[in-house]
Design an enzyme around this catalytic site. Structure first.
Site, PDB file in Angstrom:
ATOM      1  N   LEU A   1       0.810  -1.211   0.000  1.00  0.00           N
ATOM      2  CA  LEU A   1       0.000   0.000   0.000  1.00  0.00           C
ATOM      3  C   LEU A   1       0.846   1.265   0.000  1.00  0.00           C
ATOM      4  CD1 LEU A   1      -2.836  -0.852   2.560  1.00  0.00           C
ATOM      5  CD2 LEU A   1      -2.868  -1.087   0.069  1.00  0.00           C
ATOM      6  N   SER A   2       1.997   1.216   0.635  1.00  0.00           N
ATOM      7  CA  SER A   2       2.811   2.416   0.757  1.00  0.00           C
ATOM      8  C   SER A   2       4.269   2.006   0.927  1.00  0.00           C
ATOM      9  CB  SER A   2       2.355   3.250   1.964  1.00  0.00           C
ATOM     10  OG  SER A   2       3.055   4.476   2.023  1.00  0.00           O
ATOM     11  N   SER A   3       5.151   2.852   0.404  1.00  0.00           N
ATOM     12  CA  SER A   3       6.567   2.539   0.504  1.00  0.00           C
ATOM     13  C   SER A   3       7.370   3.819   0.660  1.00  0.00           C
ATOM     14  CB  SER A   3       7.043   1.765  -0.732  1.00  0.00           C
ATOM     15  OG  SER A   3       6.901   2.556  -1.899  1.00  0.00           O
TER      16      SER A   3
END
Length: 322
Positions: free
Chosen positions: A94-96
């Site tokens: 979802l997020s990095s």
């Protein structure tokens, strides 16, 4: 009451110096102001935990692990010049946190000046916003994210590092009109086209830097409905923007043969609305396997298109409605 003591500060400083030396070797830290930002902002405060992929899925590393060997591994990974998976749900990324050398390249391309007001689309961990705060001052930085949880986490990380810019939970495609106008807008999530609210919230002459297909396009804004620019030479892979303007941003690159070239994947992502894979491959081969910097994007009124070599040349492809 002061900030909480950072037990990893000394070891983190050593790892940070090594990271800066590695980024310097790429030649993208020539600006002393950005060199100082990367040398002084503690990245490990922004990734207190993250995930590494393995054969059995994602493994979580975190600063509070009771095993000192795993804690040391976490700290080294926090300063590795790689992207870091920071949020995973049901096996989906979802997020990095972006690769630091890519961040340095993007910040150099953004060409900020003292006093510039910057909007960041995609708060992530808050580290990118911290670098901007170090360079410009927190009062000139706004960062937004669709998810309140991510925005709150970024806000907490930034405060731990001593920065308090405006961090808001909002749809990135809509920008942040209440803090406009901006001199620079930078997105850390991939978009299928340029959201028009971004241009409307820019001062004339502003720059917008955004991932599109598997590249980074740098646009000069003329006014609220006109902008134009070319892609940087580097490849770039980002998690897609979510919200009202989000589309699937994965290109349809083939798995074998000359079309497996990463440059073709970039072209294929640009022309996906217009050409099928075979047509795109034929064009790419005919034009000598062009690099990214030969491509650009124009926004004019209610139209926007990608092009090869010249905005009005023979090769132009409409982008999705933003």
């Amino acid at each position: 009451m002061g900030e909480p003591r950072d037990e990893f500060a000394e070891a983190g400083a050593r790892e940070r110096r090594a990271l800066v030396r590695e980024i310097e070797a790429d030649g993208v830290l020539s600006d002393p102001a950005w060199h100082a930002a990367f040398a002084e902002v503690p990245r490990h405060l922004f990734v207190p935990y993250y995930y590494v992929s393995g054969t059995g899925g994602y493994e979580r590393l975190w600063s509070g692990d009771p095993d000192p060997v795993r804690r040391a591994r976490w700290l080294r990974g926090a300063y590795a010049d790689t992207a870091i998976a920071t949020r995973v749900r049901d096996g989906e990324l979802l997020s990095s946190a972006s690769q630091p050398s890519l961040m340095a390249l993007m910040l150099r391309a953004l060409d900020v000046r003292d006093g510039d007001d910057v909007l960041e689309i995609g708060a992530g961990t808050g580290y990118h916003a911290a670098l901007l705060c170090h360079r410009l001052g927190e009062e000139h930085v706004t960062t937004i994210d669709l998810e309140e949880e991510i925005a709150e986490s970024a806000r907490t990380h930034l405060a731990a590092a001593g920065y308090r810019p405006a961090v808001l939970a909002a749809d990135g495609a809509r920008g942040c009109p209440e803090r406009a106008p901006y001199d620079r807008i930078v997105a850390t999530c991939a978009v299928p086209a340029v959201p028009y609210p971004w241009l409307a919230q820019c001062r004339p002459g502003a720059l917008v830097l955004a991932p599109l297909s598997t590249g980074l396009v740098l646009l000069r804004v003329r006014d609220g409905t006109h902008a134009e620019g070319r892609f940087l030479e580097t490849s770039a892979y980002f998690v897609a923007l979510r919200g009202v303007a989000a589309h699937a941003s994965e290109s349809r690159g083939p798995r074998h043969g000359p079309a497996g070239d990463e440059r073709f994947r970039f072209l294929n992502g640009l022309v996906t609305e217009t050409l099928d894979r075979r047509e795109a491959l034929s064009l790419w081969l005919r034009e000598g396997r062009p690099d990214r910097e030969r491509f650009g994007v124009t926004v004019s009124g209610d139209r926007q298109w990608a092009w090869l070599d010249e905005p009005g040349g023979p090769y132009a492809w409409p982008l999705p409605v933003a």
